[in-house]
Design a protein around this motif. Structure first.
Motif, PDB file in Angstrom:
ATOM      1  N   ARG A 209      -4.344  10.846   9.100  1.00  0.00           N
ATOM      2  CA  ARG A 209      -2.911  10.524   9.020  1.00  0.00           C
ATOM      3  C   ARG A 209      -2.403   9.867  10.310  1.00  0.00           C
ATOM      4  O   ARG A 209      -1.746  10.474  11.140  1.00  0.00           O
ATOM      5  CB  ARG A 209      -2.126  11.789   8.711  1.00  0.00           C
ATOM      6  N   THR A 210      -2.682   8.576  10.405  1.00  0.00           N
ATOM      7  CA  THR A 210      -2.261   7.788  11.566  1.00  0.00           C
ATOM      8  C   THR A 210      -1.226   6.737  11.196  1.00  0.00           C
ATOM      9  O   THR A 210      -0.797   5.964  12.047  1.00  0.00           O
ATOM     10  CB  THR A 210      -3.471   7.083  12.203  1.00  0.00           C
ATOM     11  N   GLY A 211      -0.845   6.710   9.917  1.00  0.00           N
ATOM     12  CA  GLY A 211       0.100   5.704   9.445  1.00  0.00           C
ATOM     13  C   GLY A 211       0.018   5.595   7.948  1.00  0.00           C
ATOM     14  O   GLY A 211      -0.323   6.561   7.265  1.00  0.00           O
ATOM     15  N   GLY A 212       0.320   4.413   7.421  1.00  0.00           N
ATOM     16  CA  GLY A 212       0.302   4.217   5.984  1.00  0.00           C
ATOM     17  C   GLY A 212       0.053   2.770   5.615  1.00  0.00           C
ATOM     18  O   GLY A 212      -0.001   1.891   6.481  1.00  0.00           O
ATOM     19  N   ILE A 213      -0.106   2.543   4.321  1.00  0.00           N
ATOM     20  CA  ILE A 213      -0.332   1.211   3.767  1.00  0.00           C
ATOM     21  C   ILE A 213       0.672   0.982   2.642  1.00  0.00           C
ATOM     22  O   ILE A 213       0.920   1.885   1.839  1.00  0.00           O
ATOM     23  CB  ILE A 213      -1.761   1.067   3.198  1.00  0.00           C
ATOM     24  N   ILE A 214       1.228  -0.207   2.587  1.00  0.00           N
ATOM     25  CA  ILE A 214       2.082  -0.629   1.479  1.00  0.00           C
ATOM     26  C   ILE A 214       1.527  -1.951   0.959  1.00  0.00           C
ATOM     27  O   ILE A 214       1.252  -2.861   1.751  1.00  0.00           O
ATOM     28  CB  ILE A 214       3.547  -0.846   1.928  1.00  0.00           C
ATOM     29  N   ILE A 215       1.360  -2.041  -0.343  1.00  0.00           N
ATOM     30  CA  ILE A 215       1.004  -3.313  -0.976  1.00  0.00           C
ATOM     31  C   ILE A 215       2.281  -3.842  -1.616  1.00  0.00           C
ATOM     32  O   ILE A 215       2.933  -3.136  -2.393  1.00  0.00           O
ATOM     33  CB  ILE A 215      -0.082  -3.140  -2.060  1.00  0.00           C
ATOM     34  N   ALA A 216       2.643  -5.067  -1.260  1.00  0.00           N
ATOM     35  CA  ALA A 216       3.915  -5.631  -1.705  1.00  0.00           C
ATOM     36  C   ALA A 216       3.718  -7.016  -2.305  1.00  0.00           C
ATOM     37  O   ALA A 216       2.835  -7.764  -1.885  1.00  0.00           O
ATOM     38  CB  ALA A 216       4.885  -5.717  -0.532  1.00  0.00           C
ATOM     39  N   GLN A 217       4.575  -7.328  -3.249  1.00  0.00           N
ATOM     40  CA  GLN A 217       4.637  -8.677  -3.817  1.00  0.00           C
ATOM     41  C   GLN A 217       6.000  -9.226  -3.449  1.00  0.00           C
ATOM     42  O   GLN A 217       7.022  -8.755  -3.947  1.00  0.00           O
ATOM     43  CB  GLN A 217       4.453  -8.625  -5.329  1.00  0.00           C
ATOM     44  N   ALA A 218       6.010 -10.188  -2.543  1.00  0.00           N
ATOM     45  CA  ALA A 218       7.272 -10.726  -2.026  1.00  0.00           C
ATOM     46  C   ALA A 218       7.204 -12.243  -2.014  1.00  0.00           C
ATOM     47  O   ALA A 218       6.127 -12.839  -2.092  1.00  0.00           O
ATOM     48  CB  ALA A 218       7.520 -10.196  -0.617  1.00  0.00           C
ATOM     49  N   ALA A 219       8.368 -12.859  -1.881  1.00  0.00           N
ATOM     50  CA  ALA A 219       8.464 -14.326  -1.884  1.00  0.00           C
ATOM     51  C   ALA A 219       7.794 -14.947  -0.662  1.00  0.00           C
ATOM     52  O   ALA A 219       7.320 -16.074  -0.719  1.00  0.00           O
ATOM     53  CB  ALA A 219       9.925 -14.747  -1.958  1.00  0.00           C
ATOM     54  N   GLY A 220       7.750 -14.224   0.441  1.00  0.00           N
ATOM     55  CA  GLY A 220       7.151 -14.760   1.657  1.00  0.00           C
ATOM     56  C   GLY A 220       7.205 -13.757   2.787  1.00  0.00           C
ATOM     57  O   GLY A 220       7.801 -12.680   2.672  1.00  0.00           O
ATOM     58  N   ARG A 221       6.579 -14.130   3.873  1.00  0.00           N
ATOM     59  CA  ARG A 221       6.506 -13.246   5.042  1.00  0.00           C
ATOM     60  C   ARG A 221       7.894 -12.908   5.586  1.00  0.00           C
ATOM     61  O   ARG A 221       8.134 -11.783   6.022  1.00  0.00           O
ATOM     62  CB  ARG A 221       5.638 -13.885   6.122  1.00  0.00           C
ATOM     63  N   ASP A 222       8.795 -13.872   5.567  1.00  0.00           N
ATOM     64  CA  ASP A 222      10.155 -13.611   6.053  1.00  0.00           C
ATOM     65  C   ASP A 222      10.814 -12.477   5.270  1.00  0.00           C
ATOM     66  O   ASP A 222      11.488 -11.626   5.847  1.00  0.00           O
ATOM     67  CB  ASP A 222      11.029 -14.862   5.983  1.00  0.00           C
ATOM     68  N   GLU A 223      10.611 -12.477   3.957  1.00  0.00           N
ATOM     69  CA  GLU A 223      11.173 -11.402   3.136  1.00  0.00           C
ATOM     70  C   GLU A 223      10.553 -10.053   3.508  1.00  0.00           C
ATOM     71  O   GLU A 223      11.250  -9.051   3.638  1.00  0.00           O
ATOM     72  CB  GLU A 223      10.960 -11.672   1.646  1.00  0.00           C
ATOM     73  N   VAL A 224       9.237 -10.034   3.704  1.00  0.00           N
ATOM     74  CA  VAL A 224       8.554  -8.794   4.088  1.00  0.00           C
ATOM     75  C   VAL A 224       9.096  -8.294   5.426  1.00  0.00           C
ATOM     76  O   VAL A 224       9.388  -7.104   5.589  1.00  0.00           O
ATOM     77  CB  VAL A 224       7.027  -8.987   4.144  1.00  0.00           C
ATOM     78  N   GLU A 225       9.245  -9.178   6.380  1.00  0.00           N
ATOM     79  CA  GLU A 225       9.762  -8.778   7.695  1.00  0.00           C
ATOM     80  C   GLU A 225      11.187  -8.246   7.591  1.00  0.00           C
ATOM     81  O   GLU A 225      11.545  -7.266   8.253  1.00  0.00           O
ATOM     82  CB  GLU A 225       9.667  -9.936   8.672  1.00  0.00           C
ATOM     83  N   ARG A 226      12.001  -8.864   6.735  1.00  0.00           N
ATOM     84  CA  ARG A 226      13.375  -8.382   6.550  1.00  0.00           C
ATOM     85  C   ARG A 226      13.364  -6.982   5.942  1.00  0.00           C
ATOM     86  O   ARG A 226      14.089  -6.088   6.380  1.00  0.00           O
ATOM     87  CB  ARG A 226      14.162  -9.339   5.645  1.00  0.00           C
ATOM     88  N   ILE A 227      12.517  -6.791   4.943  1.00  0.00           N
ATOM     89  CA  ILE A 227      12.422  -5.478   4.296  1.00  0.00           C
ATOM     90  C   ILE A 227      11.945  -4.428   5.292  1.00  0.00           C
ATOM     91  O   ILE A 227      12.520  -3.333   5.373  1.00  0.00           O
ATOM     92  CB  ILE A 227      11.490  -5.566   3.065  1.00  0.00           C
TER      93      ILE A 227
END
Length: 96
Positions: free
Chosen positions: A44-62
């Motif tokens: 338990r050092t962190g986590g993983i999220i798999i996401a479907q987004a329009a682009g990297r900018d959207e991921v960074e905003r989220i």
């Protein structure tokens, strides 16, 4: 599609203080259809999220909305990838 890898930068006791808010954050983006899978790393050092987004900018905003990010207790690595092969039940993600 994106792999978001979180690495905790604080003790687990501090992570636990923000866990309920982090789960609410996850729920919001599952309901929006952005997050597909998530879970803890083992150990338990962190986590993983798999996401479907329009682009990297959207991921960074989220990610900027994640209570872990806002509290400064996790680092984030974002990897974009294009699925080219999937299990049959996930074939609608191939080439997405």
């Amino acid at each position: 599609m994106f792999i978001i890898s979180l690495t905790y930068t604080a003790e687990l006791a501090q992570i636990e203080q923000h866990l309920a808010a982090h789960r609410q954050f996850l729920d919001r983006y599952y309901q929006a259809g952005v997050f597909l899978f998530s879970g803890r790393k083992e150990p338990r050092t962190g986590g993983i999220i798999i996401a479907q987004a329009a682009g990297r900018d959207e991921v960074e905003r989220i990610i900027s909305e994640d209570p872990f990010r806002q509290a400064g207790i996790a680092d984030y690595a974002i990897t974009e990838f294009i699925p080219s092969k999937t299990a049959p039940d996930l074939s609608h993600y191939a080439g997405a």
